[in-house]
Motif scaffolding. Structure first.
Motif, PDB file in Angstrom:
ATOM      1  N   GLY A  37     -47.616  -8.172 -24.263  1.00 51.54           N
ATOM      2  CA  GLY A  37     -47.823  -6.638 -24.521  1.00 51.54           C
ATOM      3  C   GLY A  37     -46.655  -6.412 -25.572  1.00 51.54           C
ATOM      4  N   ILE A  38     -45.763  -7.305 -26.098  1.00 51.54           N
ATOM      5  CA  ILE A  38     -44.781  -6.983 -26.792  1.00 51.54           C
ATOM      6  C   ILE A  38     -45.312  -7.282 -28.289  1.00 51.54           C
ATOM      7  CG2 ILE A  38     -42.446  -7.662 -27.260  1.00 51.54           C
ATOM      8  CD1 ILE A  38     -42.885  -6.752 -24.430  1.00 51.54           C
ATOM      9  N   GLY A  39     -45.147  -6.231 -29.260  1.00 54.05           N
ATOM     10  CA  GLY A  39     -45.841  -6.152 -30.220  1.00 54.05           C
ATOM     11  C   GLY A  39     -44.863  -6.425 -31.514  1.00 54.05           C
ATOM     12  N   THR A  40     -43.562  -5.903 -31.373  1.00 51.64           N
ATOM     13  CA  THR A  40     -42.461  -5.825 -32.691  1.00 51.64           C
ATOM     14  C   THR A  40     -41.264  -6.111 -32.004  1.00 51.64           C
ATOM     15  OG1 THR A  40     -44.001  -4.457 -33.816  1.00 51.64           O
ATOM     16  CG2 THR A  40     -41.915  -4.946 -34.972  1.00 51.64           C
ATOM     17  N   ILE A  41     -40.407  -6.848 -32.778  1.00 47.15           N
ATOM     18  CA  ILE A  41     -38.988  -7.394 -32.026  1.00 47.15           C
ATOM     19  C   ILE A  41     -37.916  -7.185 -33.178  1.00 47.15           C
ATOM     20  CG2 ILE A  41     -37.582  -9.147 -31.331  1.00 47.15           C
ATOM     21  CD1 ILE A  41     -40.136 -10.207 -29.579  1.00 47.15           C
ATOM     22  N   VAL A  42     -37.138  -6.802 -33.232  1.00 47.39           N
ATOM     23  CA  VAL A  42     -35.776  -6.373 -34.010  1.00 47.39           C
ATOM     24  C   VAL A  42     -34.718  -7.408 -33.400  1.00 47.39           C
ATOM     25  CG1 VAL A  42     -34.191  -5.249 -35.245  1.00 47.39           C
ATOM     26  CG2 VAL A  42     -36.683  -4.659 -35.333  1.00 47.39           C
ATOM     27  N   ASN A  43     -34.470  -8.500 -34.247  1.00 40.35           N
ATOM     28  CA  ASN A  43     -33.418  -9.215 -33.873  1.00 40.35           C
ATOM     29  C   ASN A  43     -32.022  -8.858 -34.372  1.00 40.35           C
ATOM     30  OD1 ASN A  43     -33.288 -12.479 -32.465  1.00 40.35           O
ATOM     31  ND2 ASN A  43     -31.688 -12.040 -33.839  1.00 40.35           N
ATOM     32  N   ALA A  44     -31.209  -8.240 -33.486  1.00 43.83           N
ATOM     33  CA  ALA A  44     -29.732  -7.951 -34.139  1.00 43.83           C
ATOM     34  C   ALA A  44     -28.765  -9.005 -34.322  1.00 43.83           C
ATOM     35  CB  ALA A  44     -28.983  -6.688 -33.129  1.00 43.83           C
ATOM     36  N   GLY A  45     -28.027  -8.727 -35.559  1.00 44.39           N
ATOM     37  CA  GLY A  45     -27.035  -9.616 -35.761  1.00 44.39           C
ATOM     38  C   GLY A  45     -25.708  -9.503 -34.792  1.00 44.39           C
ATOM     39  N   SER A  46     -25.043 -10.523 -34.858  1.00 42.77           N
ATOM     40  CA  SER A  46     -23.618 -10.200 -34.016  1.00 42.77           C
ATOM     41  C   SER A  46     -22.698 -11.025 -34.890  1.00 42.77           C
ATOM     42  CB  SER A  46     -23.947 -10.979 -32.988  1.00 42.77           C
ATOM     43  OG  SER A  46     -24.509 -12.398 -32.991  1.00 42.77           O
ATOM     44  N   TYR A 101     -38.339  -8.987 -36.916  1.00 43.21           N
ATOM     45  CA  TYR A 101     -37.778  -8.293 -38.225  1.00 43.21           C
ATOM     46  C   TYR A 101     -36.364  -8.690 -37.728  1.00 43.21           C
ATOM     47  CZ  TYR A 101     -41.987  -6.387 -39.505  1.00 43.21           C
ATOM     48  OH  TYR A 101     -43.457  -6.169 -40.048  1.00 43.21           O
ATOM     49  N   GLY A 102     -35.241  -8.401 -38.643  1.00 43.52           N
ATOM     50  CA  GLY A 102     -34.013  -8.893 -38.477  1.00 43.52           C
ATOM     51  C   GLY A 102     -32.895  -7.526 -38.836  1.00 43.52           C
ATOM     52  N   ALA A 103     -31.761  -7.591 -38.245  1.00 36.94           N
ATOM     53  CA  ALA A 103     -30.872  -6.850 -38.621  1.00 36.94           C
ATOM     54  C   ALA A 103     -29.597  -7.796 -38.764  1.00 36.94           C
ATOM     55  CB  ALA A 103     -30.399  -5.761 -37.895  1.00 36.94           C
ATOM     56  N   GLU A 134     -25.554  -5.616 -35.113  1.00 39.04           N
ATOM     57  CA  GLU A 134     -25.063  -4.461 -34.538  1.00 39.04           C
ATOM     58  C   GLU A 134     -23.582  -4.331 -34.960  1.00 39.04           C
ATOM     59  OE1 GLU A 134     -24.146  -5.238 -30.040  1.00 39.04           O
ATOM     60  OE2 GLU A 134     -25.692  -6.852 -30.599  1.00 39.04           O
ATOM     61  N   ILE A 135     -23.050  -3.242 -35.192  1.00 36.35           N
ATOM     62  CA  ILE A 135     -21.675  -2.659 -35.759  1.00 36.35           C
ATOM     63  C   ILE A 135     -21.050  -1.590 -34.711  1.00 36.35           C
ATOM     64  CG2 ILE A 135     -22.283  -3.371 -38.054  1.00 36.35           C
ATOM     65  CD1 ILE A 135     -22.498  -0.430 -38.580  1.00 36.35           C
ATOM     66  N   GLY A 136     -19.837  -1.503 -34.484  1.00 40.55           N
ATOM     67  CA  GLY A 136     -19.245  -0.520 -33.856  1.00 40.55           C
ATOM     68  C   GLY A 136     -17.850  -0.610 -33.297  1.00 40.55           C
ATOM     69  N   LEU A 137     -17.543  -0.387 -31.852  1.00 39.11           N
ATOM     70  CA  LEU A 137     -16.341  -0.558 -31.235  1.00 39.11           C
ATOM     71  C   LEU A 137     -16.427  -0.926 -30.166  1.00 39.11           C
ATOM     72  CD1 LEU A 137     -14.924   3.121 -32.530  1.00 39.11           C
ATOM     73  CD2 LEU A 137     -14.582   0.897 -33.636  1.00 39.11           C
ATOM     74  N   ASP A 138     -15.686  -1.850 -29.702  1.00 30.49           N
ATOM     75  CA  ASP A 138     -15.591  -2.394 -28.215  1.00 30.49           C
ATOM     76  C   ASP A 138     -14.391  -2.461 -27.677  1.00 30.49           C
ATOM     77  OD1 ASP A 138     -15.814  -3.879 -25.822  1.00 30.49           O
ATOM     78  OD2 ASP A 138     -17.887  -4.400 -26.493  1.00 30.49           O
ATOM     79  N   TYR A 139     -13.771  -1.438 -27.001  1.00 29.16           N
ATOM     80  CA  TYR A 139     -12.352  -1.409 -26.372  1.00 29.16           C
ATOM     81  C   TYR A 139     -12.471  -1.999 -24.671  1.00 29.16           C
ATOM     82  CZ  TYR A 139     -11.526   1.980 -29.959  1.00 29.16           C
ATOM     83  OH  TYR A 139     -11.370   2.474 -31.477  1.00 29.16           O
ATOM     84  N   TYR A 140     -13.607  -2.464 -24.332  1.00 23.65           N
ATOM     85  CA  TYR A 140     -13.452  -3.184 -23.072  1.00 23.65           C
ATOM     86  C   TYR A 140     -13.495  -4.567 -23.171  1.00 23.65           C
ATOM     87  CZ  TYR A 140     -15.737  -5.026 -18.881  1.00 23.65           C
ATOM     88  OH  TYR A 140     -15.860  -5.620 -17.577  1.00 23.65           O
ATOM     89  N   VAL A 198     -28.574   2.084 -38.908  1.00 29.00           N
ATOM     90  CA  VAL A 198     -27.406   1.297 -38.335  1.00 29.00           C
ATOM     91  C   VAL A 198     -27.715   1.120 -37.030  1.00 29.00           C
ATOM     92  CG1 VAL A 198     -25.565   1.474 -39.987  1.00 29.00           C
ATOM     93  CG2 VAL A 198     -25.798   3.346 -38.287  1.00 29.00           C
ATOM     94  N   ILE A 199     -27.383   0.052 -36.368  1.00 27.49           N
ATOM     95  CA  ILE A 199     -27.361  -0.403 -34.891  1.00 27.49           C
ATOM     96  C   ILE A 199     -26.080  -0.269 -34.382  1.00 27.49           C
ATOM     97  CG2 ILE A 199     -28.195  -1.721 -33.077  1.00 27.49           C
ATOM     98  CD1 ILE A 199     -29.893  -3.033 -35.383  1.00 27.49           C
ATOM     99  N   ILE A 200     -25.668   0.888 -33.488  1.00 27.09           N
ATOM    100  CA  ILE A 200     -24.255   0.924 -33.117  1.00 27.09           C
ATOM    101  C   ILE A 200     -24.144   0.274 -31.649  1.00 27.09           C
ATOM    102  CG2 ILE A 200     -22.576   2.740 -32.579  1.00 27.09           C
ATOM    103  CD1 ILE A 200     -23.546   2.736 -35.370  1.00 27.09           C
ATOM    104  N   HIS A 201     -23.132  -0.365 -31.640  1.00 30.14           N
ATOM    105  CA  HIS A 201     -22.537  -0.981 -30.221  1.00 30.14           C
ATOM    106  C   HIS A 201     -21.259  -0.274 -30.057  1.00 30.14           C
ATOM    107  CE1 HIS A 201     -21.418  -4.016 -27.340  1.00 30.14           C
ATOM    108  NE2 HIS A 201     -20.229  -3.689 -27.778  1.00 30.14           N
TER     109      HIS A 201
END
Ligand SMILES: [Zn+2]
Length: 264
Positions: free
Chosen positions: A29-38, A57-59, A92-98, A125-128
């Motif tokens: 039942g999974i139609g579409t996937i976006v694979n995020a870059g790391s 699809y990709g990021a 994905e882009i953003g800030l990780d203070y953990y 944009v995909i925000i982490h």
């Protein structure tokens, strides 16, 4: 069908059975996937996945833990990849203070640089963001106003979620919402409109109950759908259809695009 807005099938945890697993998506039942870059190293693998599978699809982007490897040459390479048909976002882009792997100033600098590139290219944009609520909000307000964005794996307060929704952003909800101790995230889902929610796995991480701790895949999303349907007092079918439409708005994927079930 279900739209997984954030997955990492380039991860080596999938090396043993990637093709077999991705071959099960349509039946699951999974139609579409976006694979995020790391990381920069993830980009070529993501391009290959988008070439091999019509429904992937990709990021491209660099996660805050990895921004030490960025320089303007790599930003130029990113800009080239963003021209490709099936690359639909910066992330994905953003800030990780953990994990706090890179200095905060460096994280902010490359977060803003990648947002600016996305704006230039008219891309979402995909925000982490982890334990960096105030700084993330400030940067989004100052640099990403009016852009399409998803706050992936949302982990902050219901009040802040409402603020992001007001700014027109989407809130990414995944396996964490099924955990018994996720009271705050359940509150978020109750409080924001279904029209602002997108589904995500972040696989191989963050498996929903009853598979918490095991390797995750998009095939587990029905467990997330069920919890959201209960919280919103609606049907699973409505959650699946509405979040699929939301994801298509987020990533500018209109009719005629390929899904695991054929052309939309
Ligand atoms: Zn991720």
């Amino acid at each position: 069908m279900i739209f997984d807005t954030h997955a990492h099938y380039d991860d080596e945890q999938f090396d043993i059975d990637r093709a077999e697993l991705l071959g099960q998506m349509e039946a699951g039942g999974i139609g579409t996937i976006v694979n995020a870059g790391s990381s920069v190293a993830s980009w070529d693998k993501i391009i290959r996945l988008t070439e091999e599978y019509p429904f992937i699809y990709g990021a491209v982007g660099v996660h805050p833990d990895e921004v030490g490897e960025l320089d303007e040459g790599k930003i130029t390479r990113m800009a080239e990849l963003l021209e490709r048909d099936k690359i639909v976002a910066v992330g994905e882009i953003g800030l990780d203070y953990y994990w706090d792997k890179e200095k905060h100033d460096l994280q902010k600098k490359w977060f803003i640089r990648q947002i600016d590139l996305a704006r230039e290219k008219h891309m979402p944009v995909i925000i982490h963001s982890r334990e960096a609520a105030a700084d993330t909000m400030e940067i989004m307000k100052d640099h990403a106003a009016g852009m399409n964005a998803v706050i992936h794996c949302y982990s902050y307060s219901p009040e802040m979620a409402r603020e992001y929704v007001k700014m027109g952003y989407f809130i990414g909800i995944g396996g964490v919402v099924t955990f018994k101790n996720s009271k705050k995230l359940k509150e978020v889902v109750r409080e924001i409109p279904l029209e602002s929610i997108v589904l995500e796995t972040d696989c191989p991480y963050l498996s929903p109950e009853p598979f918490r701790g095991k390797r995750n895949s998009s095939l587990n999303l029905p467990y997330v759908v069920q919890v959201i349907a209960d919280l919103k007092e609606t049907t699973c079918e409505n959650v699946i259809q509405t979040t699929d439409e939301n994801a298509r708005r987020l990533y500018h994927l209109e009719k005629g695009t390929m899904t695991a079930g054929g052309e939309l």
